[in-house]
Design a protein around this motif. Structure first.
Motif, PDB file in Angstrom:
ATOM      1  N   GLN A 107      50.417  50.988  32.890  1.00  0.00           N
ATOM      2  CA  GLN A 107      49.795  51.473  34.121  1.00  0.00           C
ATOM      3  C   GLN A 107      49.554  50.279  35.035  1.00  0.00           C
ATOM      4  O   GLN A 107      49.118  49.222  34.597  1.00  0.00           O
ATOM      5  CB  GLN A 107      48.464  52.165  33.834  1.00  0.00           C
ATOM      6  CG  GLN A 107      47.778  52.679  35.099  1.00  0.00           C
ATOM      7  CD  GLN A 107      46.491  53.405  34.800  1.00  0.00           C
ATOM      8  OE1 GLN A 107      46.278  53.847  33.677  1.00  0.00           O
ATOM      9  NE2 GLN A 107      45.637  53.524  35.797  1.00  0.00           N
ATOM     10  N   CYS A 108      49.851  50.446  36.320  1.00  0.00           N
ATOM     11  CA  CYS A 108      49.754  49.338  37.270  1.00  0.00           C
ATOM     12  C   CYS A 108      48.686  49.627  38.326  1.00  0.00           C
ATOM     13  O   CYS A 108      48.589  50.742  38.827  1.00  0.00           O
ATOM     14  CB  CYS A 108      51.093  49.117  37.970  1.00  0.00           C
ATOM     15  SG  CYS A 108      52.461  48.858  36.818  1.00  0.00           S
ATOM     16  N   GLU A 109      47.914  48.611  38.640  1.00  0.00           N
ATOM     17  CA  GLU A 109      46.891  48.724  39.668  1.00  0.00           C
ATOM     18  C   GLU A 109      46.917  47.478  40.542  1.00  0.00           C
ATOM     19  O   GLU A 109      47.339  46.408  40.097  1.00  0.00           O
ATOM     20  CB  GLU A 109      45.501  48.878  39.030  1.00  0.00           C
ATOM     21  CG  GLU A 109      45.304  50.177  38.280  1.00  0.00           C
ATOM     22  CD  GLU A 109      43.851  50.370  37.876  1.00  0.00           C
ATOM     23  OE1 GLU A 109      43.031  49.480  38.197  1.00  0.00           O
ATOM     24  OE2 GLU A 109      43.549  51.385  37.248  1.00  0.00           O
ATOM     25  N   PRO A 110      46.456  47.572  41.787  1.00  0.00           N
ATOM     26  CA  PRO A 110      46.382  46.382  42.642  1.00  0.00           C
ATOM     27  C   PRO A 110      45.423  45.359  42.044  1.00  0.00           C
ATOM     28  O   PRO A 110      44.440  45.715  41.397  1.00  0.00           O
ATOM     29  CB  PRO A 110      45.853  46.925  43.970  1.00  0.00           C
ATOM     30  CG  PRO A 110      46.101  48.387  43.923  1.00  0.00           C
ATOM     31  CD  PRO A 110      46.029  48.793  42.490  1.00  0.00           C
ATOM     32  N   VAL A 111      45.716  44.094  42.251  1.00  0.00           N
ATOM     33  CA  VAL A 111      44.798  43.035  41.829  1.00  0.00           C
ATOM     34  C   VAL A 111      43.653  42.961  42.838  1.00  0.00           C
ATOM     35  O   VAL A 111      43.863  42.616  43.996  1.00  0.00           O
ATOM     36  CB  VAL A 111      45.521  41.682  41.747  1.00  0.00           C
ATOM     37  CG1 VAL A 111      44.529  40.572  41.427  1.00  0.00           C
ATOM     38  CG2 VAL A 111      46.611  41.720  40.689  1.00  0.00           C
ATOM     39  N   LYS A 112      42.454  43.313  42.417  1.00  0.00           N
ATOM     40  CA  LYS A 112      41.280  43.287  43.299  1.00  0.00           C
ATOM     41  C   LYS A 112      40.390  42.104  42.932  1.00  0.00           C
ATOM     42  O   LYS A 112      39.180  42.243  42.734  1.00  0.00           O
ATOM     43  CB  LYS A 112      40.510  44.604  43.187  1.00  0.00           C
ATOM     44  CG  LYS A 112      41.301  45.817  43.654  1.00  0.00           C
ATOM     45  CD  LYS A 112      40.465  47.078  43.535  1.00  0.00           C
ATOM     46  CE  LYS A 112      41.241  48.297  44.007  1.00  0.00           C
ATOM     47  NZ  LYS A 112      40.425  49.533  43.887  1.00  0.00           N
ATOM     48  N   TYR A 113      40.997  40.927  42.853  1.00  0.00           N
ATOM     49  CA  TYR A 113      40.303  39.736  42.365  1.00  0.00           C
ATOM     50  C   TYR A 113      39.015  39.460  43.133  1.00  0.00           C
ATOM     51  O   TYR A 113      37.963  39.178  42.541  1.00  0.00           O
ATOM     52  CB  TYR A 113      41.250  38.535  42.455  1.00  0.00           C
ATOM     53  CG  TYR A 113      40.645  37.232  42.005  1.00  0.00           C
ATOM     54  CD1 TYR A 113      40.643  36.872  40.662  1.00  0.00           C
ATOM     55  CD2 TYR A 113      40.071  36.352  42.921  1.00  0.00           C
ATOM     56  CE1 TYR A 113      40.087  35.670  40.246  1.00  0.00           C
ATOM     57  CE2 TYR A 113      39.518  35.151  42.510  1.00  0.00           C
ATOM     58  CZ  TYR A 113      39.529  34.816  41.177  1.00  0.00           C
ATOM     59  OH  TYR A 113      38.966  33.634  40.770  1.00  0.00           O
ATOM     60  N   ASN A 114      39.079  39.530  44.448  1.00  0.00           N
ATOM     61  CA  ASN A 114      37.908  39.193  45.260  1.00  0.00           C
ATOM     62  C   ASN A 114      36.827  40.262  45.236  1.00  0.00           C
ATOM     63  O   ASN A 114      35.750  40.060  45.800  1.00  0.00           O
ATOM     64  CB  ASN A 114      38.345  38.918  46.705  1.00  0.00           C
ATOM     65  CG  ASN A 114      39.116  37.622  46.821  1.00  0.00           C
ATOM     66  OD1 ASN A 114      38.552  36.542  46.711  1.00  0.00           O
ATOM     67  ND2 ASN A 114      40.430  37.725  47.015  1.00  0.00           N
ATOM     68  N   ASN A 115      37.105  41.404  44.604  1.00  0.00           N
ATOM     69  CA  ASN A 115      36.095  42.451  44.459  1.00  0.00           C
ATOM     70  C   ASN A 115      35.355  42.364  43.140  1.00  0.00           C
ATOM     71  O   ASN A 115      34.436  43.153  42.893  1.00  0.00           O
ATOM     72  CB  ASN A 115      36.743  43.835  44.585  1.00  0.00           C
ATOM     73  CG  ASN A 115      37.253  44.112  45.976  1.00  0.00           C
ATOM     74  OD1 ASN A 115      38.257  43.553  46.402  1.00  0.00           O
ATOM     75  ND2 ASN A 115      36.568  44.972  46.708  1.00  0.00           N
ATOM     76  N   TYR A 116      35.755  41.437  42.275  1.00  0.00           N
ATOM     77  CA  TYR A 116      35.094  41.279  40.986  1.00  0.00           C
ATOM     78  C   TYR A 116      33.936  40.298  41.094  1.00  0.00           C
ATOM     79  O   TYR A 116      33.942  39.384  41.919  1.00  0.00           O
ATOM     80  CB  TYR A 116      36.074  40.751  39.924  1.00  0.00           C
ATOM     81  CG  TYR A 116      37.272  41.626  39.665  1.00  0.00           C
ATOM     82  CD1 TYR A 116      37.183  43.007  39.715  1.00  0.00           C
ATOM     83  CD2 TYR A 116      38.498  41.059  39.359  1.00  0.00           C
ATOM     84  CE1 TYR A 116      38.278  43.802  39.479  1.00  0.00           C
ATOM     85  CE2 TYR A 116      39.613  41.842  39.104  1.00  0.00           C
ATOM     86  CZ  TYR A 116      39.502  43.220  39.175  1.00  0.00           C
ATOM     87  OH  TYR A 116      40.594  44.003  38.931  1.00  0.00           O
ATOM     88  N   LYS A 117      32.952  40.472  40.242  1.00  0.00           N
ATOM     89  CA  LYS A 117      31.913  39.459  40.094  1.00  0.00           C
ATOM     90  C   LYS A 117      32.512  38.255  39.380  1.00  0.00           C
ATOM     91  O   LYS A 117      33.509  38.373  38.669  1.00  0.00           O
ATOM     92  CB  LYS A 117      30.730  40.022  39.311  1.00  0.00           C
ATOM     93  CG  LYS A 117      29.998  41.132  40.044  1.00  0.00           C
ATOM     94  CD  LYS A 117      28.798  41.612  39.264  1.00  0.00           C
ATOM     95  CE  LYS A 117      28.048  42.699  40.034  1.00  0.00           C
ATOM     96  NZ  LYS A 117      26.870  43.189  39.291  1.00  0.00           N
ATOM     97  N   ASN A 118      31.883  37.101  39.532  1.00  0.00           N
ATOM     98  CA  ASN A 118      32.451  35.874  38.984  1.00  0.00           C
ATOM     99  C   ASN A 118      32.661  35.939  37.477  1.00  0.00           C
ATOM    100  O   ASN A 118      33.642  35.420  36.956  1.00  0.00           O
ATOM    101  CB  ASN A 118      31.569  34.677  39.347  1.00  0.00           C
ATOM    102  CG  ASN A 118      31.844  34.157  40.739  1.00  0.00           C
ATOM    103  OD1 ASN A 118      32.831  34.534  41.369  1.00  0.00           O
ATOM    104  ND2 ASN A 118      30.975  33.304  41.252  1.00  0.00           N
ATOM    105  N   ILE A 119      31.743  36.569  36.761  1.00  0.00           N
ATOM    106  CA  ILE A 119      31.893  36.653  35.306  1.00  0.00           C
ATOM    107  C   ILE A 119      33.101  37.518  34.949  1.00  0.00           C
ATOM    108  O   ILE A 119      33.812  37.260  33.968  1.00  0.00           O
ATOM    109  CB  ILE A 119      30.589  37.199  34.655  1.00  0.00           C
ATOM    110  CG1 ILE A 119      30.634  37.018  33.145  1.00  0.00           C
ATOM    111  CG2 ILE A 119      30.346  38.639  35.064  1.00  0.00           C
ATOM    112  CD1 ILE A 119      30.640  35.588  32.696  1.00  0.00           C
ATOM    113  N   ASP A 120      33.390  38.547  35.761  1.00  0.00           N
ATOM    114  CA  ASP A 120      34.571  39.379  35.535  1.00  0.00           C
ATOM    115  C   ASP A 120      35.848  38.648  35.937  1.00  0.00           C
ATOM    116  O   ASP A 120      36.906  38.852  35.340  1.00  0.00           O
ATOM    117  CB  ASP A 120      34.458  40.694  36.308  1.00  0.00           C
ATOM    118  CG  ASP A 120      33.410  41.627  35.715  1.00  0.00           C
ATOM    119  OD1 ASP A 120      33.185  41.543  34.503  1.00  0.00           O
ATOM    120  OD2 ASP A 120      32.834  42.425  36.464  1.00  0.00           O
ATOM    121  N   LYS A 121      35.762  37.804  36.961  1.00  0.00           N
ATOM    122  CA  LYS A 121      36.916  36.980  37.331  1.00  0.00           C
ATOM    123  C   LYS A 121      37.308  36.063  36.173  1.00  0.00           C
ATOM    124  O   LYS A 121      38.497  35.912  35.856  1.00  0.00           O
ATOM    125  CB  LYS A 121      36.595  36.144  38.571  1.00  0.00           C
ATOM    126  CG  LYS A 121      36.465  36.942  39.854  1.00  0.00           C
ATOM    127  CD  LYS A 121      36.096  36.026  41.010  1.00  0.00           C
ATOM    128  CE  LYS A 121      35.907  36.825  42.292  1.00  0.00           C
ATOM    129  NZ  LYS A 121      35.494  35.976  43.424  1.00  0.00           N
TER     130      LYS A 121
END
Length: 289
Positions: A107-121
């Motif tokens: 399953q593919c999803e857009p990379v929402k890197y900047n929407n994650y909290k730092n610990i999730d990054k």
């Protein structure tokens, strides 16, 4: 006529409620033979009440490891080898990451890197970029634009940051703020990203940051590294190289030792931080030779 009009009003209200609770997305799937197909799906909104003035971090993050990444900037998605976070952090990224689901389908999803909290990054990067170490650093931002940073590793991280700040820039109290970076460390290089965006329901907004100069001083483990402002591809941040050092112990300032001192009952006890375990006792305001 009045009954019909009332039904239309009720219908529009229900439709607006449905649109508020559900989002239409296009999700792509990659089968084991690398064939790709996409379909439109309706996903329920994760937030019932949306306030455009409150940050809206992505509330969940797949913990899949070794995901497959595709660049979908054109009509055809092409696989991309991810070797660094500099390929991911741009808010204009067209990358999708694909993780294995049931029936051997990704399953593919857009990379929402900047929407994650730092610990999730950190979790996202550590799970999907091999041969690199990722960690957070805390930084003291001074009024002249200088920054002194220390690797965040345990509960004493803030104390270590203050100690290092006092060593690197003694007798300075003009600290405007404390900031947090995400760093990527390879064999001999360090890249640190300054987390420029805050996510809101209507998009990403840039933070109001203390204006900085072109370099920062970072203390990590036994190394004190100068990181310079640098741009690579679409990413701009701070980069530096780890140099071999003869020091077996932690950093010491030139020309002296570092002591931690405690004061009580008009006496002072000092302990050398990085060397001898010998305690030194002194009268307050008096140091023996």
């Amino acid at each position: 006529m009045n009954f019909t009009f009332l039904c239309l009003v009720i219908g529009q209200c229900l439709l607006l409620e449905v649109q508020a609770r559900y989002n239409t997305e296009v999700k792509c799937f990659i089968e084991k033979d690398n064939s790709i197909y996409c379909q439109k799906v309706i996903s329920s909104s994760r937030r019932r009440i949306i306030d455009d003035n409150i940050p809206s971090h992505e509330p969940y993050l797949p913990t899949a490891r070794n995901s497959v990444f595709y660049n979908c900037s054109s009509s055809e998605c092409r696989d991309v080898k991810i070797y660094s976070f500099i390929q991911i952090v741009s808010p204009r990224s067209t990358l999708k990451y694909c993780f294995l689901q049931i029936s051997k389908i990704y399953q593919c999803e857009p990379v929402k890197y900047n929407n994650y909290k730092n610990i999730d990054k950190l979790l996202f990067l550590s799970n999907n970029i091999p041969n690199k170490i990722f960690y957070l650093i805390d930084c003291l931002a001074y009024s002249d634009g200088g920054r002194v940073c220390h690797k965040k590793d345990n509960v004493d991280s803030h104390t270590k940051l203050v100690d290092f700040g006092n060593v690197a820039r003694p007798n300075e109290s003009n600290i405007l703020s404390q900031e947090e970076f995400i760093c990527e460390q390879g064999e001999d290089t360090i890249n640190c990203d300054h987390d420029l965006y805050v996510p809101y329901s209507d998009g990403l907004k840039k933070k109001e940051l203390v204006e900085g100069d072109s370099k920062i001083l970072l203390k990590t483990e036994t190394n004190a590294v100068t990181l310079n402002y640098n741009c690579v591809q679409s990413w701009c941040g701070y980069s530096g190289r780890l140099h071999p050092t003869r020091r077996a112990l932690s950093y010491e300032p030139p020309g002296g030792k570092v002591y931690r001192c405690y004061y009580a009952n008009q006496q002072q006890i000092c302990k050398e931080k990085y060397g001898s375990n010998l305690n030194i006792y002194n009268q307050r305001d008096w140091l023996s030779s």
